[in-house]
Write an enzyme that holds these catalytic residues in place. Structure first.
Site, PDB file in Angstrom:
ATOM      1  N   ARG A  60       0.819  -1.219   0.000  1.00 28.36           N
ATOM      2  CA  ARG A  60       0.000   0.000   0.000  1.00 28.36           C
ATOM      3  C   ARG A  60       0.856   1.275   0.000  1.00 28.36           C
ATOM      4  NH1 ARG A  60      -3.639   3.000   4.024  1.00 28.36           N
ATOM      5  NH2 ARG A  60      -5.572   3.426   2.878  1.00 28.36           N
ATOM      6  N   ILE A  86      -7.492   7.256  -1.010  1.00 29.03           N
ATOM      7  CA  ILE A  86      -7.330   5.803  -1.077  1.00 29.03           C
ATOM      8  C   ILE A  86      -8.154   5.228   0.066  1.00 29.03           C
ATOM      9  CG2 ILE A  86      -5.200   5.927   0.299  1.00 29.03           C
ATOM     10  CD1 ILE A  86      -4.183   3.467  -1.132  1.00 29.03           C
ATOM     11  N   SER A  87      -8.966   4.234  -0.237  1.00 30.52           N
ATOM     12  CA  SER A  87      -9.926   3.732   0.740  1.00 30.52           C
ATOM     13  C   SER A  87      -9.254   3.085   1.947  1.00 30.52           C
ATOM     14  CB  SER A  87     -10.867   2.714   0.091  1.00 30.52           C
ATOM     15  OG  SER A  87     -11.679   3.321  -0.886  1.00 30.52           O
ATOM     16  N   GLN A  88      -9.986   3.070   3.046  1.00 29.96           N
ATOM     17  CA  GLN A  88      -9.543   2.396   4.260  1.00 29.96           C
ATOM     18  C   GLN A  88      -9.331   0.911   3.960  1.00 29.96           C
ATOM     19  OE1 GLN A  88     -12.384   2.841   7.387  1.00 29.96           O
ATOM     20  NE2 GLN A  88     -11.151   1.811   8.932  1.00 29.96           N
TER      21      GLN A  88
END
Length: 237
Positions: A60, A86-88
Site C-alpha cells: 500500500r 485511497i480507501s480504508q
C-alpha cells in the site's frame, strides 16, 4: 467461533506471507491484524483467505503520495490528491470479499484512484478493467500498476457511470465513489449471477455500502451492508 476463525485467517496469512524483517513488511502484517480485529468486532464473518492474502501482499505504501508513506499501513483512508482518497484497508477487504470473486473472473472497477483496489483485485482474478474520471490520477495509476507488474489491469480515463461496454459482461463490479442510484449501464454490464458493491448516498450525508446481485433470470436485488463515507461519483450523467 467467529473470533477463532479470524485467528485462523491471520495465522494462515502469516504462514503464507512471512515477514522478511523489512519496515513495510512488519507494518503490513500489523495492518492485516487490525483489519481482522475490526471485522471480528463488527462483522458477521471474516473475508476469505484469498482476500486476506491479497490485502497482505499488495504494498500500500506504493499507492500513496510520498509524504504519506509512513502512514500507508494505518487502517484509515488517506488523501491522494485532486480531492480523492485511497480507501480504508478494511473497506477494501470487505468490498473485495462481498463480490465473491475467484481466479478466472473479469472485474470492472469504477474509480481507479491510485490503483490500490485494482491491485488487490488483480491478485485474485484474471483481469481488472478500471475507470478513472480524473485524467492525472488515471495516468499515474496506469504507470504505477505497470511498474509493479500488474499486467492484468487495464486502466482507462473516462466517466465510470457508463462502464466499459466493449469489455462487458463482467463477473463483478466494484464502485469506489458514492452515487445517488445504481447506474443502469453497470447493471446491464454485470453478468447474470454477478455481484456489484456500490456506496449510495449524497456527499457529506449518510451513505450506505450496498450489495447488488443480478440473478440468473436477470432480476436484481440489493442489500444494505453498512454506513460508509466515500467521495462522490462525478461525471456528465
Amino acid at each position: 467461533m467467529k473470533r477463532h476463525f479470524v485467528l485462523c485467517m491471520f495465522l494462515y496469512f502469516c504462514c503464507a506471507f512471512p515477514s522478511y524483517g523489512g519496515e513495510f513488511d512488519a507494518k503490513r502484517h500489523k495492518m492485516v491484524e487490525e483489519i481482522l480485529a475490526d471485522i471480528a468486532a463488527n462483522r458477521e464473518s471474516a473475508p476469505g483467505p484469498e482476500v486476506i492474502a491479497a490485502v497482505g501482499k499488495v504494498e500500500r505504501h506504493r499507492f500513496v503520495p510520498g509524504w504519506l508513506t509512513a502512514f500507508a499501513y494505518i487502517n484509515r483512508p488517506l488523501p491522494i490528491g485532486h480531492g480523492q482518497t485511497i480507501s480504508q484497508p478494511v473497506i477494501v477487504a470487505l468490498m473485495t470479499d462481498l463480490i465473491n470473486v475467484k481466479a478466472g473472473d473479469k472485474v470492472l472497477e469504477i474509480g481507479t484512484g491510485s490503483g490500490y483496489q485494482a491491485a488487490v483485485l488483480a491478485e485474485i482474478v484474471e483481469s481488472v478493467y478500471t475507470l478513472e474520471i480524473i485524467e492525472p490520477l488515471g495516468k499515474e495509476a496506469t504507470e504505477r500498476l505497470k511498474s509493479l507488474g500488474y499486467d492484468n489491469v487495464k486502466v482507462r480515463v473516462g466517466d465510470g457511470y457508463y462502464g466499459w461496454p466493449e469489455a462487458a459482461p463482467f463477473d463483478a463490479i466494484v464502485v469506489t465513489a458514492a452515487a445517488s442510484h445504481v447506474p443502469p449501464p453497470l447493471i446491464k454490464q454485470l453478468k447474470p449471477g454477478g455481484r456489484m458493491v456500490i456506496p449510495l448516498g449524497a456527499h457529506f450525508m449518510t451513505q450506505y455500502l450496498m450489495l447488488v446481485e443480478k440473478h440468473m433470470d436477470g432480476s436484481v436485488t440489493t442489500r444494505q451492508i453498512l454506513p460508509v463515507g466515500f467521495v462522490p461519483l462525478t461525471g456528465g450523467h
